[in-house]
Scaffold this motif. Structure first.
Motif, PDB file in Angstrom:
ATOM      1  N   SER A 183     -14.926  83.420 -40.679  1.00 24.58           N
ATOM      2  CA  SER A 183     -14.398  82.319 -40.017  1.00 24.58           C
ATOM      3  C   SER A 183     -15.816  81.975 -38.414  1.00 24.58           C
ATOM      4  O   SER A 183     -16.183  82.732 -38.676  1.00 24.58           O
ATOM      5  CB  SER A 183     -12.871  82.936 -38.486  1.00 24.58           C
ATOM      6  OG  SER A 183     -13.361  83.712 -38.576  1.00 24.58           O
ATOM      7  N   TYR A 235      -6.106  83.648 -38.835  1.00 28.06           N
ATOM      8  CA  TYR A 235      -5.184  82.339 -38.450  1.00 28.06           C
ATOM      9  C   TYR A 235      -3.951  83.055 -37.196  1.00 28.06           C
ATOM     10  O   TYR A 235      -4.012  82.815 -36.474  1.00 28.06           O
ATOM     11  CB  TYR A 235      -5.186  80.906 -38.161  1.00 28.06           C
ATOM     12  CG  TYR A 235      -4.477  79.664 -37.585  1.00 28.06           C
ATOM     13  CD1 TYR A 235      -4.454  79.808 -36.083  1.00 28.06           C
ATOM     14  CD2 TYR A 235      -2.480  80.098 -38.078  1.00 28.06           C
ATOM     15  CE1 TYR A 235      -3.385  79.359 -35.725  1.00 28.06           C
ATOM     16  CE2 TYR A 235      -1.773  79.215 -37.135  1.00 28.06           C
ATOM     17  CZ  TYR A 235      -1.859  78.253 -35.209  1.00 28.06           C
ATOM     18  OH  TYR A 235      -1.105  78.404 -34.840  1.00 28.06           O
ATOM     19  N   SER A 276     -10.385  79.302 -36.865  1.00 28.42           N
ATOM     20  CA  SER A 276     -10.629  80.445 -38.043  1.00 28.42           C
ATOM     21  C   SER A 276     -10.883  78.919 -39.193  1.00 28.42           C
ATOM     22  O   SER A 276     -10.362  79.936 -40.192  1.00 28.42           O
ATOM     23  CB  SER A 276      -8.369  79.953 -38.055  1.00 28.42           C
ATOM     24  OG  SER A 276      -8.120  81.200 -36.794  1.00 28.42           O
TER      25      SER A 276
END
Ligand code: GLU
Length: 289
Positions: A39, A134, A173
Motif C-alpha cells: 500500500s 483499506y 490503501s
C-alpha cells in the motif's frame, strides 16, 4: 519491523525488496521484486497535494496548513493545537487530510476519481485499492478521525471531515510496486511530464513547491537527516515504500516493509541513498567550474 498499528500491514512479507531507477529520458533500471505491491500509504500525500496545487494554486496550501516541519510525529494532536491547525504541512496527517478535503469534485465518487486518475497518470498505469488494507485501516483510524475533526474545528477543513478521512484512508490503501513509485518520482524529476508515457500530468510550475514540501517533511522526523545524506526530496510510507527525486535527472524508489523507529523503510533508505549518491543525484553537490 513492519508497521503494525494498521493490523494488515503486519502481515505483509518482510522479505519483499525491490529497487527501480527511471531517468528523465525514460530509461528503466530495476533489481529485485519490482512487481509485488504494497500500500502506498503516506507517499500518496505528495500526489493528492499535486492535484490540489494544480487545480487551486500553490497558495491554498501555504494559506491553509502551511509548509513548515512540525517537530512532532506525523499524527500529532499537539501539532494542531500549537498553531490552531497551521504551521504544519501536507505530509503530516492533519495537513494531508485537509489537503484531501480540498480536492475538487461534487461528491465522494467524483473526488475519488480525481485522486486516483492523478495517481494513475503519475504511475503510467491503472492502480487499484488493496481492499484488505483499506478495511483494516478504516476499522482502526479513530486517531485520524480525531485529527480531521480538530482541523474542522479550527476551520482548516471546511466540510465533511469524516468523509475526507475516509477518502484519505482509501488513497493510502492504493497498491503500488517499486516501478510504479519510481515512475511517479521520475514524473516529478521530469518537471511534471511522465517520461515513460510522455503524458504531461501536472504543470512544471508547481514542481518546485512540491519538491520543497517533500524535502522539508518527507521522511517524518528524520527528514533533516535524510536531506543531509542525499539532498533529495523524498517521501516514505509505512507500507515500506520510499521514492526520491533527483530533479532533472531521475526518480528512484525502493520497497521493503521493515521500518526504523522513525517509520522509514530501513533497506529502502540505504539502497536509495547509496545508488542516488553513486549516480551523482544530489542537487546540493555542484561541480566547481
Ligand atoms: N494511512 C497511514 C496513516 O494515516 C499513513 C501513515 C504513513 O504512511 O505515514 O496512519
Amino acid at each position: 519491523a513492519n508497521a503494525d498499528y494498521i493490523p494488515a500491514l503486519a502481515k505483509v512479507d518482510s522479505n519483499l525488496f525491490g529497487i527501480v531507477v527511471i531517468t528523465t529520458d525514460g530509461k528503466i533500471y530495476s533489481a529485485g521484486d519490482v512487481t509485488s505491491e504494497v500500500s502506498i500509504q503516506s507517499i500518496s500525500k505528495v500526489f493528492t497535494m499535486a492535484r490540489v496545487m494544480e487545480d487551486s494554486g500553490t497558495e491554498v496550501i501555504t494559506e491553509n496548513m502551511g509548509v513548515d516541519a512540525t517537530g512532532q510525529v506525523f499524527n500529532s494532536i499537539v501539532a494542531i493545537e500549537q498553531y490552531q491547525g497551521q504551521e504544519m504541512n501536507p505530509m503530516v496527517n492533519p495537513g494531508a487530510i485537509a489537503t484531501t478535503s480540498m480536492v475538487k469534485g461534487g461528491n465522494e465518487k467524483a473526488i475519488w476519481k480525481n485522486i486516483i486518475d492523478t495517481y494513475d497518470d503519475f504511475a503510467g498505469r491503472k492502480l487499484t485499492v488493496m481492499e484488505d488494507i483499506y478495511t483494516s485501516e478504516a476499522a482502526t483510524n479513530q486517531r485520524n478521525q480525531a485529527l480531521a475533526m480538530l482541523m474542522y474545528a479550527y476551520g482548516r477543513i471546511e466540510k465533511a471531515p469524516l468523509e475526507a478521512t475516509d477518502i484519505y484512508t482509501r488513497q493510502c490503501s492504493v497498491g503500488v510496486n517499486a516501478k510504479d513509485l519510481a515512475t511517479m518520482a521520475a514524473t516529478l524529476a521530469n518537471g511534471g511530464k511522465n517520461p515513460v508515457t510522455g503524458k504531461t500530468v501536472v504543470s512544471h510550475e508547481i514542481i518546485p513547491e512540491i519538491l520543497a514540501v517533500m524535502a522539508t517533511a518527507g521522511l517524518y522526523d528524520d527528514s533533516g537527516q535524510w536531506l543531509y545524506k542525499t539532498g533529495l526530496p523524498a517521501k516514505s510510507g509505512v507500507g515500506g515504500g520510499i521514492l526520491a527525486v533527483s530533479p532533472g535527472k531521475f526518480g528512484i524508489a525502493a520497497i521493503s516493509p521493515p521500518l526504523d523507529a522513525a517509520g522509514n523503510s530501513i533497506r529502502a533508505q540505504r539502497a536509495i541513498a547509496d545508488i542516488a549518491n553513486a549516480l551523482g543525484g544530489n542537487p546540493y553537490d555542484p561541480a566547481p567550474k
